[in-house]
Design a protein around this motif. Structure first.
Motif, PDB file in Angstrom:
ATOM      1  N   TRP A   1       0.819  -1.222   0.000  1.00 60.88           N
ATOM      2  CA  TRP A   1       0.000   0.000   0.000  1.00 60.88           C
ATOM      3  C   TRP A   1       0.853   1.274   0.000  1.00 60.88           C
ATOM      4  O   TRP A   1       0.480   2.289  -0.605  1.00 60.88           O
ATOM      5  N   LEU A   2       2.004   1.223   0.666  1.00 63.19           N
ATOM      6  CA  LEU A   2       2.904   2.382   0.635  1.00 63.19           C
ATOM      7  C   LEU A   2       3.411   2.630  -0.777  1.00 63.19           C
ATOM      8  O   LEU A   2       3.370   3.768  -1.289  1.00 63.19           O
ATOM      9  N   LEU A   3       3.869   1.543  -1.427  1.00 61.79           N
ATOM     10  CA  LEU A   3       4.397   1.684  -2.780  1.00 61.79           C
ATOM     11  C   LEU A   3       3.305   2.093  -3.768  1.00 61.79           C
ATOM     12  O   LEU A   3       3.533   2.901  -4.678  1.00 61.79           O
ATOM     13  N   ALA A   4       2.107   1.552  -3.583  1.00 58.91           N
ATOM     14  CA  ALA A   4       0.983   1.901  -4.460  1.00 58.91           C
ATOM     15  C   ALA A   4       0.608   3.376  -4.294  1.00 58.91           C
ATOM     16  O   ALA A   4       0.323   4.088  -5.271  1.00 58.91           O
ATOM     17  N   ALA A   5       0.609   3.848  -3.035  1.00 60.83           N
ATOM     18  CA  ALA A   5       0.276   5.244  -2.777  1.00 60.83           C
ATOM     19  C   ALA A   5       1.310   6.177  -3.409  1.00 60.83           C
ATOM     20  O   ALA A   5       0.957   7.203  -4.014  1.00 60.83           O
ATOM     21  N   LEU A   6       2.584   5.842  -3.273  1.00 56.29           N
ATOM     22  CA  LEU A   6       3.634   6.677  -3.872  1.00 56.29           C
ATOM     23  C   LEU A   6       3.552   6.644  -5.393  1.00 56.29           C
ATOM     24  O   LEU A   6       3.785   7.669  -6.063  1.00 56.29           O
ATOM     25  N   LEU A   7       3.202   5.469  -5.949  1.00 55.56           N
ATOM     26  CA  LEU A   7       3.030   5.367  -7.397  1.00 55.56           C
ATOM     27  C   LEU A   7       1.870   6.255  -7.862  1.00 55.56           C
ATOM     28  O   LEU A   7       1.970   6.974  -8.865  1.00 55.56           O
ATOM     29  N   GLY A   8       0.759   6.215  -7.124  1.00 58.07           N
ATOM     30  CA  GLY A   8      -0.384   7.056  -7.462  1.00 58.07           C
ATOM     31  C   GLY A   8      -0.063   8.542  -7.329  1.00 58.07           C
ATOM     32  O   GLY A   8      -0.483   9.372  -8.152  1.00 58.07           O
ATOM     33  N   LEU A   9       0.694   8.883  -6.264  1.00 59.17           N
ATOM     34  CA  LEU A   9       1.085  10.279  -6.061  1.00 59.17           C
ATOM     35  C   LEU A   9       1.944  10.770  -7.216  1.00 59.17           C
ATOM     36  O   LEU A   9       1.772  11.899  -7.698  1.00 59.17           O
ATOM     37  N   THR A  10       2.853   9.923  -7.674  1.00 57.88           N
ATOM     38  CA  THR A  10       3.787  10.325  -8.723  1.00 57.88           C
ATOM     39  C   THR A  10       3.128  10.369 -10.095  1.00 57.88           C
ATOM     40  O   THR A  10       3.269  11.349 -10.849  1.00 57.88           O
ATOM     41  N   LEU A  11       2.394   9.306 -10.436  1.00 56.52           N
ATOM     42  CA  LEU A  11       1.852   9.189 -11.786  1.00 56.52           C
ATOM     43  C   LEU A  11       0.531   9.920 -11.988  1.00 56.52           C
ATOM     44  O   LEU A  11       0.287  10.477 -13.065  1.00 56.52           O
TER      45      LEU A  11
END
Length: 627
Positions: free
Chosen positions: A96-106
């Motif tokens: 979930w941390l990695l998914a959130a950062l991916l969503g924030l970035t992309l």
């Protein structure tokens, strides 16, 4: 689909709109309200006209700073995640941390930056900037004739272009770039505060130092930025003046003194630029030293805290990433703050010109002039160009409906001034002028000048087509009437042979700036055609045939006589033979009427007119003088 979406944003702000309530549907009703003459009020005046897109710019600017700060926090979280997991369990442990950062970035970052670009590039830059320029231009066009006599046309035009760009850039930089930076600093202090309060304190002290540089050092940049903008417009004005009068420069300036005049403007501009760049160098140096101290202090604190086990490796990465990014942003932001200050200085410089209230206005209750008979009455008219005496002194004159009068006198007697007062290019200092019993000071300037056709000695044309120049007083005139007017002015033959550099021919050919591609006589005939087409009930002919040779003048005299039929005419001519047959001649001397009557009567009196007549011989009167 995409074009339609972008076009919707492009139409959010009307580039040709005006906040003035007296303007409806693009038509002018009465005088326009002057623009604010204080820079911040000027900017606020226009900001209120684009509240929603500017609010969008503010929101996206703040979100941009917030997203940037969160990304650096995310770097620290990723480092800690890598330390606490193995390659095999990383996705399971921290999905979930990695998914959130991916969503924030992309997703989030892309949407925020796209929204910011939409507001800036589709709304503010094209439409908002143009709106400022358009309203500035319109108010300058309300200025009286004297306003443009006292300044360079190029300099005034430069102010219109500069103020739109400077005011627009100021708003964009403040709401997007500057606000994004402030948001990043605030969040940076908050993030470092959660890692180590001492780091937050260092960043807070750095922010105070940065603010001190802005407050103490940037006023110099504002001062010299304003001086640079003013001297730049002077250079532009001098260059345009040289180019506009290039024939005189070529003929009379063999020693190239014009170069020295323009160079003097360049030197003043260069001096101001150097003072500005010295200030910029000082500011950049101060920021670089401050940033070096900040990076060093936070780096030392972060490593020390990691050594004692107070913070994780991820926290070190977050802290160092934030301050390194802040170092980059602060230099870039100082450049933008410099731009803010310089743009504000440019606006300050420009508003002195574009916000000046017009000295000659229609009265609030002004009504359109109605001309039924064409009677003109000058009653105790006095005008001195503000000098206190001379020019026109207590002059009274009645021009009866349909009467053709000629104004005669030596140079400086007040002939052209009297005509300019009739056209209300200046306001009287005493007395009044009536047309059919209506005081011209109480009617709208537009209606007054629409009822008077004017041919002047110094005819300048617009750099447009022959057709546009002839139809300038009647833009809706049909083609056959335009051609007929040109024929009556004996201009059709040379018009048919015209061709410009873009291969436009005849009535489509462009005439160059001020009509420079035409001879003086050709320009005069176009001006006569324009007046013939306008067909106003009152005519003013100020040396109307002065630029024509005798053969061409004779060819159009009959048409001029037909043009004057049934109209009230005031004619000025130094070549007295051209006005000798008018109904009455008014002889002026030092702003007073000294003689009046028909040509034969004035000759018999042996006064000033007879003296002027006897002096005109050779190329002027020849046979008449001998007779």
């Amino acid at each position: 689909m995409i074009d339609r979406f972008l076009r919707w944003f492009e139409n959010v702000v009307d580039p040709f709109g005006d906040a003035d309530r007296e303007v409806a549907g693009g038509a002018r009703i009465g005088a326009l309200t002057p623009l604010p003459n204080v820079a911040w009020r000027f900017i606020w005046h226009f900001a209120r006209q684009a509240k929603l897109p500017l609010l969008g710019l503010l929101v996206t600017g703040g979100l941009t700073g917030g997203v940037e700060a969160m990304l650096y926090s995310g770097v620290g979280w990723v480092v800690d995640a890598l330390e606490s997991s193995s390659p095999a369990t990383l996705l399971t442990d921290h999905f979930w941390l990695l998914a959130a950062l991916l969503g924030l970035t992309l997703v989030v970052r892309s949407l925020v930056l796209f929204a910011g670009a939409l507001f800036e590039e589709q709304v503010i830059v094209p439409s908002f900037y143009s709106r400022i320029r358009w309203q500035s231009y319109r108010r300058l066009m309300d200025q009286p004739y004297t306003f443009f006599q006292n300044d360079f046309a190029g300099r005034i035009a430069q102010k219109v272009v500069q103020v739109g760009e400077a005011a627009g850039d100021f708003v964009v930089t403040l709401l997007q770039t500057f606000w994004s930076f402030v948001t990043f600093v605030i969040l940076g202090v908050a993030i470092l505060g959660t890692i180590d309060p001492w780091m937050a304190l260092v960043l807070f002290v750095w922010a105070l130092g940065y603010l001190w540089i802005v407050v103490r050092l940037l006023p110099r940049i504002r001062k010299w930025g304003r001086a640079t903008a003013d001297s730049r417009s002077v250079v532009s004005g001098r260059i345009v003046d040289s180019f506009t009068n290039i024939l005189s420069v070529k003929l009379f300036d063999a020693e190239r003194s014009e170069d020295a005049y323009v160079r003097d403007g360049f030197e003043q501009f260069l001096q101001n630029v150097r003072k500005l760049t010295r200030s910029l160098t000082g500011v950049r140096t101060a920021v670089n030293v401050l940033n070096g101290l900040m990076i060093t202090a936070i780096g030392v604190l972060a490593i020390h805290a990691w050594q004692t086990g107070a913070i994780t490796s991820g926290a070190v990465a977050t802290a160092l990433g934030l301050v390194l990014r802040l170092n980059q942003m602060s230099g870039w932001m100082m450049f933008n703050i410099n731009g803010l200050v310089r743009n504000y200085g440019t606006v300050q410089d420009a508003v002195a010109t574009v916000s000046a209230p017009p000295a000659l206005l229609d009265r609030p209750d002004a009504k359109p002039l109605e001309v039924a008979r064409g009677e003109i009455r000058f009653e105790a008219v006095t005008f001195h160009y503000g000098k206190g005496s001379g020019v026109i002194e207590n002059l009274s004159l009645l021009v009866r409906p349909g009467e053709k009068i000629g104004l005669v006198g030596r140079s400086g007697a007040g002939k052209t001034t009297l005509v300019n007062l009739l056209l209300r290019l200046y306001d009287l200092e005493g007395g009044r002028i009536l047309i059919d019993g209506q005081d011209i000071a109480g009617v709208t300037q537009g209606s007054l000048r629409s009822r008077i056709g004017v041919v002047t000695q110094d005819t300048s044309l617009l750099h447009r087509s022959i057709r546009d120049n002839i139809a300038y007083g009647r833009p809706d005139a049909p083609e056959d009437e335009i051609v007929a007017a040109a024929r009556r002015a004996n201009a059709e033959d040379f018009i048919e042979g015209l061709k410009d550099l873009r291969d436009r021919e005849g009535y489509d050919a462009h005439v160059g700036e001020r009509g420079i591609k035409l001879s003086g006589g050709q320009r005069q005939r176009i001006a006569i055609a324009r007046v013939l087409l306008k067909n106003a009930p009152i005519l003013v002919l100020d040396e109307a045939t002065s630029a024509l040779d005798s053969e061409v003048e004779a060819a159009i005299q009959e048409n001029l006589a037909a043009m004057m039929a049934g109209k009230t005419v005031i004619a000025i001519a130094h070549r007295l033979s051209t006005i000798a047959a008018l109904d009455r001649l008014i002889v002026l001397d030092k702003g007073r009427i000294v003689e009046e009557g028909a040509h034969a009567d004035l000759i018999r009196r042996g006064g000033l007119y007879a003296d002027l007549w006897s002096r005109q011989s050779g190329g002027f009167l020849a046979g008449e003088a001998a007779e």
